[in-house]
Design a protein around this motif. Structure first.
Motif, PDB file in Angstrom:
ATOM      1  N   CYS A 101      -2.802  -0.268   2.712  1.00 27.66           N
ATOM      2  CA  CYS A 101      -2.121   0.175   1.399  1.00 27.66           C
ATOM      3  C   CYS A 101      -3.280   0.354   0.522  1.00 27.66           C
ATOM      4  O   CYS A 101      -2.990   1.176  -0.436  1.00 27.66           O
ATOM      5  CB  CYS A 101      -0.957  -0.363   0.906  1.00 27.66           C
ATOM      6  SG  CYS A 101      -1.515  -2.078   0.444  1.00 27.66           S
ATOM      7  N   CYS A 128      -0.390  -6.564  -1.887  1.00 31.63           N
ATOM      8  CA  CYS A 128      -0.136  -5.599  -0.643  1.00 31.63           C
ATOM      9  C   CYS A 128       1.146  -5.175  -0.696  1.00 31.63           C
ATOM     10  O   CYS A 128       2.163  -5.733  -1.128  1.00 31.63           O
ATOM     11  CB  CYS A 128      -0.306  -6.412   0.544  1.00 31.63           C
ATOM     12  SG  CYS A 128      -0.190  -5.407   1.964  1.00 31.63           S
ATOM     13  N   CYS A 149       2.581  -3.282   1.901  1.00 33.16           N
ATOM     14  CA  CYS A 149       2.958  -3.262   3.481  1.00 33.16           C
ATOM     15  C   CYS A 149       4.145  -4.001   3.485  1.00 33.16           C
ATOM     16  O   CYS A 149       4.958  -3.645   4.422  1.00 33.16           O
ATOM     17  CB  CYS A 149       1.780  -3.697   4.544  1.00 33.16           C
ATOM     18  SG  CYS A 149       0.296  -2.626   3.980  1.00 33.16           S
ATOM     19  N   ARG A 165       7.392  -1.873   2.966  1.00 34.24           N
ATOM     20  CA  ARG A 165       7.416  -0.438   3.566  1.00 34.24           C
ATOM     21  C   ARG A 165       8.444  -0.043   4.596  1.00 34.24           C
ATOM     22  O   ARG A 165       8.414  -0.973   5.758  1.00 34.24           O
ATOM     23  CB  ARG A 165       6.060   0.001   4.215  1.00 34.24           C
ATOM     24  CG  ARG A 165       5.934   1.270   5.028  1.00 34.24           C
ATOM     25  CD  ARG A 165       4.335   1.706   5.553  1.00 34.24           C
ATOM     26  NE  ARG A 165       4.248   3.041   6.204  1.00 34.24           N
ATOM     27  CZ  ARG A 165       3.390   3.237   6.549  1.00 34.24           C
ATOM     28  NH1 ARG A 165       2.010   2.729   6.594  1.00 34.24           N
ATOM     29  NH2 ARG A 165       3.187   4.673   7.239  1.00 34.24           N
ATOM     30  N   ASP A 201       4.551   7.344   3.395  1.00 35.59           N
ATOM     31  CA  ASP A 201       5.088   5.918   4.170  1.00 35.59           C
ATOM     32  C   ASP A 201       6.492   6.007   4.471  1.00 35.59           C
ATOM     33  O   ASP A 201       6.772   5.187   5.536  1.00 35.59           O
ATOM     34  CB  ASP A 201       4.541   5.160   3.107  1.00 35.59           C
ATOM     35  CG  ASP A 201       2.851   4.787   2.856  1.00 35.59           C
ATOM     36  OD1 ASP A 201       2.379   5.192   3.845  1.00 35.59           O
ATOM     37  OD2 ASP A 201       2.748   3.855   1.927  1.00 35.59           O
TER      38      ASP A 201
END
Length: 266
Positions: free
Chosen positions: A36, A43, A45, A48, A78
């Motif tokens: 990312c 972060c 992620c 997601r 994403d």
């Protein structure tokens, strides 16, 4: 204009002199997530979540915009795995985009305001999107990803967009994006525009997931500027984490069923 490398000789320096120490940009020492690109402390992620939609989003991105870390177009990709991203060049249109525009499976709409002159006959509403969907075609929202000035340039200087219907976003929504200063609170960022269009087209879950993901990006990126992280999970974070948990359970159940079927086959 391209900057010269700080360690290479230039016209106004002595090639015989020792090179200056390597230039370090602000944030160059930050350890970032490779996925990312946010600092690992912030972060994105874990939040997601993928979502399916009956409509599609294609991004026509200005080449300068794609390098900006605050760009939200990537958030759409994403969340929506079928998102297409094309870099706009005035004299060299993307051949794949041109081919997709000719594909009869899709019904593309250029998302652009209706307050300019010269294309009033092309302006349509969301009802046209729903109409195309009922005929079996896949509606596509083409978002011009860049500043307002860049988007206007893309719109005016792209002949392959000149025959497509123009879909203005009609909404009272106010932007929650705060990583860049907008001229007005009703100027939405790219991800917010996509979420609102998805919601109006009936893709409610995809819109909700994208909205939450954009909010988390907002919070985490803003916190990274302070070398910190949000003090506690926000409601958007909790919803996305819950959705991630549900996805993991579904994947685990699918694997278990597949293993059972394989055992029965043997």
């Amino acid at each position: 204009m391209q900057d010269e490398s700080p360690t290479s000789p230039s016209s106004d320096t002595d090639p015989a002199s020792p090179p200056r120490r390597e230039f370090k940009a602000r944030g160059s020492f930050v350890v970032r997530c490779e996925a990312c690109n946010l600092p690992r402390l912030n972060c994105l992620c874990p939040y997601r979540v993928r979502a399916e939609s009956q409509t599609r989003v294609w991004l026509l991105t200005h080449p300068i915009e794609q390098y900006k870390p605050t760009n939200t177009g990537r958030l759409i990709r994403d969340v929506l795995p079928d998102t297409e991203v094309f870099t706009w060049y005035r004299t060299a249109p993307d051949e794949r985009l041109l081919a997709l525009l000719e594909d009869s499976r899709y019904a593309p709409f250029v998302v652009f305001p209706d307050d300019q002159e010269g294309y009033a006959e092309r302006v349509v509403g969301m009802d046209r999107v729903i109409e195309r969907q009922k005929t079996g075609r896949i509606p596509v929202f083409i978002l011009l990803d860049g500043t307002w000035r860049q988007a206007r340039r893309i719109f005016r200087r792209s002949p392959y967009l000149a025959t497509l219907p123009v879909l203005p976003l009609v909404t009272d929504r106010q932007s929650r994006y705060r990583l860049r200063k907008a001229a007005s609170s009703d100027h939405l960022c790219t991800a917010e525009v996509a979420a609102e269009l998805l919601r109006q087209a009936g893709d409610t879950r995809a819109a909700d997931v994208l909205d939450d993901y954009c909010d988390v990006f907002n919070d985490n990126y803003a916190a990274s500027r302070r070398d910190a992280k949000p003090a506690e999970p926000t409601p958007a974070m909790r919803r996305l984490l819950a959705a991630r948990g549900e996805e993991a359970e579904e994947v685990g159940e699918h694997i278990t069923l597949s293993e059972r079927d394989e055992q029965q086959a043997n």
